[in-house]
Design an enzyme around this catalytic site. Structure first.
Site, PDB file in Angstrom:
ATOM      1  N   TRP A 105       0.823  -1.214   0.000  1.00  0.00           N
ATOM      2  CA  TRP A 105       0.000   0.000   0.000  1.00  0.00           C
ATOM      3  C   TRP A 105       0.847   1.248   0.000  1.00  0.00           C
ATOM      4  O   TRP A 105       0.522   2.227  -0.674  1.00  0.00           O
ATOM      5  CB  TRP A 105      -1.027  -0.030   1.133  1.00  0.00           C
ATOM      6  CG  TRP A 105      -2.049  -1.098   0.874  1.00  0.00           C
ATOM      7  CD1 TRP A 105      -2.191  -2.277   1.550  1.00  0.00           C
ATOM      8  CD2 TRP A 105      -3.012  -1.132  -0.189  1.00  0.00           C
ATOM      9  NE1 TRP A 105      -3.191  -3.034   0.979  1.00  0.00           N
ATOM     10  CE2 TRP A 105      -3.710  -2.357  -0.081  1.00  0.00           C
ATOM     11  CE3 TRP A 105      -3.355  -0.248  -1.219  1.00  0.00           C
ATOM     12  CZ2 TRP A 105      -4.735  -2.718  -0.966  1.00  0.00           C
ATOM     13  CZ3 TRP A 105      -4.375  -0.615  -2.091  1.00  0.00           C
ATOM     14  CH2 TRP A 105      -5.048  -1.829  -1.956  1.00  0.00           C
ATOM     15  N   ASP A 176      -1.554   6.459   6.565  1.00  0.00           N
ATOM     16  CA  ASP A 176      -2.626   5.628   6.022  1.00  0.00           C
ATOM     17  C   ASP A 176      -2.936   4.567   7.073  1.00  0.00           C
ATOM     18  O   ASP A 176      -2.188   3.606   7.231  1.00  0.00           O
ATOM     19  CB  ASP A 176      -2.163   4.996   4.704  1.00  0.00           C
ATOM     20  CG  ASP A 176      -3.210   4.046   4.113  1.00  0.00           C
ATOM     21  OD1 ASP A 176      -4.244   3.797   4.768  1.00  0.00           O
ATOM     22  OD2 ASP A 176      -2.970   3.550   2.986  1.00  0.00           O
ATOM     23  N   LYS A 200     -12.838  -1.661   6.727  1.00  0.00           N
ATOM     24  CA  LYS A 200     -12.226  -2.674   7.593  1.00  0.00           C
ATOM     25  C   LYS A 200     -12.750  -2.522   9.024  1.00  0.00           C
ATOM     26  O   LYS A 200     -13.456  -3.381   9.523  1.00  0.00           O
ATOM     27  CB  LYS A 200     -10.699  -2.591   7.553  1.00  0.00           C
ATOM     28  CG  LYS A 200     -10.129  -2.987   6.186  1.00  0.00           C
ATOM     29  CD  LYS A 200      -9.352  -1.851   5.619  1.00  0.00           C
ATOM     30  CE  LYS A 200      -8.685  -2.045   4.285  1.00  0.00           C
ATOM     31  NZ  LYS A 200      -8.985  -3.146   3.423  1.00  0.00           N
TER      32      LYS A 200
HETATM   33  N1  PMP Z   1      -4.485   1.571   2.067  1.00  0.00           N
HETATM   34  C1  PMP Z   1      -4.567   0.426   2.750  1.00  0.00           C
HETATM   35  C2  PMP Z   1      -3.665   0.216   3.924  1.00  0.00           C
HETATM   36  C3  PMP Z   1      -5.483  -0.560   2.369  1.00  0.00           C
HETATM   37  O1  PMP Z   1      -5.559  -1.716   3.024  1.00  0.00           O
HETATM   38  C4  PMP Z   1      -6.324  -0.322   1.258  1.00  0.00           C
HETATM   39  C5  PMP Z   1      -7.370  -1.311   0.794  1.00  0.00           C
HETATM   40  N2  PMP Z   1      -7.239  -2.597   1.162  1.00  0.00           N
HETATM   41  C6  PMP Z   1      -6.175   0.887   0.570  1.00  0.00           C
HETATM   42  C7  PMP Z   1      -5.271   1.808   1.008  1.00  0.00           C
HETATM   43  C8  PMP Z   1      -7.014   1.172  -0.635  1.00  0.00           C
HETATM   44  O2  PMP Z   1      -8.293   1.461  -0.263  1.00  0.00           O
HETATM   45  P1  PMP Z   1      -9.478   1.557  -1.331  1.00  0.00           P
HETATM   46  O3  PMP Z   1      -9.642   0.227  -1.928  1.00  0.00           O
HETATM   47  O4  PMP Z   1     -10.613   1.994  -0.450  1.00  0.00           O
HETATM   48  O5  PMP Z   1      -9.111   2.600  -2.326  1.00  0.00           O
END
Ligand code: PMP
Length: 362
Positions: A105, A176, A200
């Site tokens: 991520w 994040d 989550k």
């Molecule tokens: N950052 C993290 C730490 C994530 O786990 C996720 C999704 N699993 C995201 C960003 C991306 O989020 P989204 O799919 O809502 O764009």
């Protein structure tokens, strides 16, 4: 009937009490004659839902008064663009953003930010296969950077940063926290901005929470879409455009549920216990392997491998037959992953541990 335990990484398990209340109120919210989905976001009913959600989240995370809480659309990934567009304008252009690469991520955040600024990867754990966080003493930070971005819990790699770095100067930290927000105590005042997709630990997909310090608002680049300019969002109580109303309502129910559970401190104690139980089972048997260094193992996302990967399908089928769902690892890394968010009861973790032991035995 088999009790179902859902280990999905997200969208993920929500508290049963919350889902039951939402079901009860689906057609008629508190005698209003309307479903929350049918309400104007500017009407008194929804405004009361919104304000309660904001207030409860502020209380749960002890968010200081000089921070705004925004409920936005677009998910975590959109923030990878929205945050640079809002934050780099405080600096002469082109500005530099520092990153610590700790997994999938943060890597995505780096790639996206490079469209709006210079990016400096101050440290990377790529060489160790994202199994540890590089020690802060090795980070090559940029003096005067617009901010430092961290993914404090890497959902795919199962790596959690359990410290807040002290930075020289006034470089804000952007975190994040998509996959561990509200799972542990955080000192919000140590961050410039905290963000996370809701799907989550907060509620359904479609809501993105942004907690941002006042002085970081109002510097958007001219290219920033108006609906994503933090100033517009903050000045209009997240209602510059229509917010994800139903998702905010469910998030509000989750916040209330968290308060009833004793708040974030109580949740953190339960999460420590759940993680201890699961990692102990994985470590005790040579049949399984978690590759993350002990100090950085995530309490929320536990990736693991069967040493004999030819047994993967049998493992998953057996788990499903027992009501243990969505244990397959992310396609980019394979193996298994058990996500044990706030709404996963310890009984669910115990059921998984019993299955791990039994499957290895067999
Ligand atoms: N950052 C993290 C730490 C994530 O786990 C996720 C999704 N699993 C995201 C960003 C991306 O989020 P989204 O799919 O809502 O764009």
């Amino acid at each position: 009937m088999t009790t179902i335990y859902n280990f999905s990484a997200g969208p993920a398990v929500l508290p049963k009490e919350v889902l039951r209340q939402a079901a009860d109120e689906m057609l008629d919210w508190q005698g209003s004659g309307m479903s929350v989905m049918e309400m104007s976001h500017r009407g008194p009913e929804f405004i009361s839902i919104y304000r309660a959600a904001e207030r409860d989240l502020r209380e749960l995370l002890a968010v200081p008064d000089n921070y705004r809480i925004l409920f936005m659309q677009g998910g975590g990934l959109s923030q990878n663009a929205v945050i640079p567009m809002n934050l780099v304008g405080r600096k002469a252009q082109p500005a530099t953003i520092d990153f610590v690469r700790t997994g999938s991520w943060s890597s995505k955040s780096i790639k996206e930010a490079a469209r709006y600024a210079n990016v400096n990867v101050a440290a990377s754990a790529e060489a160790n296969g994202y199994t540890a966080v590089p020690p802060q003493s090795e980070w090559q930070l940029t003096p005067g950077a617009a901010y430092l971005h961290l993914c404090t819990n890497e959902t795919i790699d199962g790596v959690e940063i359990d410290f807040v770095p002290e930075l020289p100067g006034d470089v804000p930290i952007v975190a994040d926290m998509s996959s561990h927000i509200l799972s542990r105590a955080v000192d919000v005042s140590k961050y410039g901005l905290i963000f996370g997709g809701a799907q989550k630990n907060i509620g359904p997909a479609g809501v993105t929470v942004v907690i941002v310090r006042d002085d970081l608002i109002g510097h958007a680049l001219p290219i920033c879409p108006s609906a994503f300019d933090f100033k517009n969002v903050a000045e209009n109580e997240s209602m510059y455009n229509t917010p994800p109303t139903y998702g905010i309502y469910i998030a509000g129910l989750v916040f209330r549920w968290l308060k009833e559970q004793g708040g974030v401190a109580a949740m953190e104690r339960k999460n420590i216990e759940k993680a201890r139980l699961l990692y102990a089972a994985l470590d005790a048997d040579d049949f399984y392997q978690n590759r993350v260094a002990l100090a950085y193992r995530s309490r929320m996302n536990v990736p693991f491998y069967l040493r004999d990967e030819s047994k993967n399908e049998a493992f998953l089928a057996g788990a499903k037959a027992r009501g243990l769902l969505q244990l397959k690892g992310h396609k980019s890394v394979g193996g298994m992953r058990a996500s044990i968010y706030n709404a996963m009861p310890i009984e669910g973790v115990q059921a998984l541990v019993d299955y791990l032991n039994e499957f290895a035995e067999r």
